[in-house]
Design an enzyme around this catalytic site. Structure first.
Site, PDB file in Angstrom:
ATOM      1  N   ARG A  47       0.843  -1.200   0.000  1.00 20.56           N
ATOM      2  CA  ARG A  47       0.000   0.000   0.000  1.00 20.56           C
ATOM      3  C   ARG A  47       0.874   1.244   0.000  1.00 20.56           C
ATOM      4  NH1 ARG A  47      -4.863   1.704   4.151  1.00 20.56           N
ATOM      5  NH2 ARG A  47      -3.311   1.322   5.780  1.00 20.56           N
ATOM      6  N   ASP A  49      -4.698   2.218  13.788  1.00 17.85           N
ATOM      7  CA  ASP A  49      -3.750   2.890  12.900  1.00 17.85           C
ATOM      8  C   ASP A  49      -4.241   4.302  12.634  1.00 17.85           C
ATOM      9  OD1 ASP A  49      -5.698   2.781  10.925  1.00 17.85           O
ATOM     10  OD2 ASP A  49      -4.673   1.256   9.726  1.00 17.85           O
TER      11      ASP A  49
END
Length: 626
Positions: A199, A497
């Site tokens: 990512r 996160d």
């Protein structure tokens, strides 16, 4: 160091010569002109946001007769599937469980840092999204450590293989005690099982180490994609593996078209056939749910699937509706995938992937994140694992081909949900085509009654403060829980996160600035159901929750952080919460304070950011230490 169109700060070109290879540098230089185009679409994004706030308007669907900017595809053709998509590569056809997490740890030698990759590739996950974005800390040179570790692992460097052998023993030790069996029988063979996926950071973020020829910070997305693909495409292809990226935070089909053009140019530069690089797109933005078929069409032969990321999506809805005093989210715990706007969002995604392109190709739907970790009391773990399995079963029934987990220990707990069904994926499962009515648009911002209480506020605030602190320490992925539950093993830590950090302050900002009505009595504060949540109440709770963190043990709040990054996290939370103008991204205020431990410096930087946002409508996204 300068290489034609790019400048790399300090001596990083030499220290990371294995990452900044000649081929990488020449490709970065060739692609550098895209930096201006990325900055243009990000400026347009901020202008749309400002216009919505000023004019108090909602996001709408595109005009079907219009053309997707930067492409020759009409919106109507995109919606009807009249475009060329991608055949799903063999190694992506079955992705029951994808794990997510970074490939590096902060301030750690390579042989310890690279253990992250070993755990990922030996976990038994069908795919692993190695994160360069929300879960990867950015202190010092972590983005480069991340790339280095991935290259060592993908090329099966002897150092990585030595670490992997040891990690396999540790995994089996855990699995024997928890599952009653070994997970790994042949660790070298197991390394080839998991599809490697990366990512990149979103278009809205800047790289901390690279500038273009005009001295403008290089878009992190451009740098991340280039470093990963150029360093690893040969090894991946030799192993028969696809080159796969996850693309985050896309808001419009125009932005998807910029990504597509960038990937086309990258493929041309290194001699790959068009469409070789495959991408999943994280549907994390309200605007994107209005343009799902258009985004698919703009990415064309690159696109393989969507992922429904819960946390970022909540944040984007909150941000897009910041102007609307009637739009107030409830406690975060209430906003599950079956809640109001969330279920409508998920439904649009599954309908979009199961609409065929002109060649009959469908796309994949990877379900959302399971943040639980099986660590705690027997009772707590049992309850949390039942909840995790039930969530996976629901997504499987709804049509997802798999889901995400945030920790390797969850792979063999959740994977059996799909394993028992035995279908590689749910491509082509029939759902109604998407429609574009006012009712559809209303459903994407549908608020339903749910608790809004002091306990919910404390949870939001405690984890937001802890997350900001963890970020400053280099841990953008951290196992956290509200301070009131420290020491209570029945309440498990959750992997948090950047996305979860974003939404906690976003919801609290709504409560304080829109006058959320509390739904429960609270003895500690003396508030009653029907009372309004005020800034004064926020300030009281902030003081109380902050004090709990100062008194917490080193296990939950590093002692060294209590006089360094924790006060900065508090300052950022305060400025965000008390500002009449809602900051677009919590991460911006954290990023400009990376590697800074001085509260006074932090205050100056935060003031500069907010002044620039207020007076010029611009974000500061560059590394202020460059």
């Amino acid at each position: 160091m300068s290489d034609n169109n790019v400048t790399i700060r300090d001596n990083l070109k030499e220290v990371y010569s294995d990452v900044y290879t000649p081929e990488v540098l020449s490709t970065l230089s060739a692609l550098a002109p895209f930096n201006r185009r990325i900055k243009e679409v990000m400026t347009a994004r901020m202008q749309r946001r400002a216009a919505r706030q000023q004019n108090q308007t909602r996001i709408t669907f595109l005009d079907p007769a219009s053309t997707i900017p930067g492409t020759t595809i009409t919106v109507q053709d995109a919606r009807e599937g009249n475009f060329e998509g991608s055949v799903i590569p063999a190694d992506l056809k079955r992705q029951w469980i994808q794990g997510t997490g970074p490939a590096a740890k902060p301030n750690t030698p390579v042989e310890n840092s690279i253990r992250n990759v070993a755990y990922a590739l030996l976990s038994g996950a069908d795919g692993w999204m190695f994160d360069g974005e929300d879960a990867l800390g950015q202190v010092a040179t972590m983005s480069l450590d991340n790339q280095r570790n991935l290259k060592l692992a993908i090329h099966k460097d002897p150092l990585f293989l030595t670490v992997a052998a040891r990690v396999s023993e540790e995994i089996n030790w855990w699995s024997t005690s928890f599952l009653g069996r070994d997970i790994i029988t042949d660790w070298e063979k197991q390394l080839d099982f998991t599809t490697k996926i990366f990512r990149a950071r979103g278009l809205h973020l800047d790289d901390r180490h690279v500038r273009d020829t005009d001295g403008v910070a290089m878009a992190a997305s451009l740098v991340d994609a280039t470093l990963y693909v150029v360093n690893n495409y040969k090894a991946l292809q030799q192993a028969g593996s696809s080159i796969v990226l996850y693309l985050p935070k896309i808001q419009t089909a125009e932005e998807a078209g910029v990504w597509s053009a960038l990937l086309d140019a990258l493929e041309t530069q290194i001699g790959l056939e068009s469409g070789t690089v495959k991408v999943y797109v994280l549907v994390e933005q309200l605007e994107a749910t209005h343009q799902l078929m258009e985004i698919r069409a703009a990415l064309g032969k690159h696109f393989v699937g969507y992922n429904t990321g819960r946390w970022d999506y909540i944040n984007s809805v909150s941000d897009a509706m910041a102007w609307d005093k009637t739009f107030i989210n409830p406690n975060i715990e209430a906003i599950t995938m079956t809640y109001g706007y969330m279920r409508n969002y998920e439904d649009r995604v599954r309908r979009a992937v199961n609409t065929p392109d002109r060649n009959g190709n469908f796309a994949l739907w990877q379900g959302g994140m399971e943040p639980n970790i099986p660590v705690g009391s027997e009772e707590g773990v049992s309850a949390s694992m039942k909840k995790a399995i039930a969530g996976a079963e629901r997504e499987q029934r709804e049509g997802a081909s798999g889901k995400w987990v945030a920790h390797w220990k969850m792979v063999h707990i959740v994977r059996p949900v799909w394993e028992e069904i035995g279908e590689a994926n749910q491509l082509g499962r029939e759902f109604p085509r998407l429609t574009y009515t006012q009712q559809d648009a209303d459903g994407l911002i549908l608020i339903e009654p749910a608790p809004t209480d002091i306990r919910g506020a404390r949870n939001l605030l405690s984890v937001a403060l802890q997350y900001g602190n963890a970020f400053g320490q280099g841990m953008q992925a951290a196992a956290l829980k509200p301070a009131d539950f420290f020491g209570n093993d029945d309440i498990l830590y959750l992997m948090e996160d950047m996305a979860t950090g974003e939404i906690r302050l976003s919801i609290l900002w709504e409560w304080a600035h829109k006058g959320a009505i509390l739904t429960e009595n609270d003895v500690e504060t003396g508030t009653k159901a029907g009372d309004v949540f005020t800034e004064a109440l926020y300030e009281r709770l902030r003081d109380e929750e902050y004090e709990k963190l100062l008194k917490a043990g080193n296990k939950d709040v590093f002692d060294s952080s209590k006089t360094t990054t924790l006060p900065i996290a508090r300052e950022i939370a305060d400025v965000y919460m008390l500002s009449e103008i809602k900051p677009p991204w919590f991460i911006d205020l954290l990023n400009i304070n990376l590697n800074n431990l001085d509260l006074d410096v932090a205050k100056d930087r935060i003031r500069l950011y907010m002044d620039t946002l207020t007076n010029e409508g611009k974000r500061i996204t560059e590394n202020l230490d460059f």
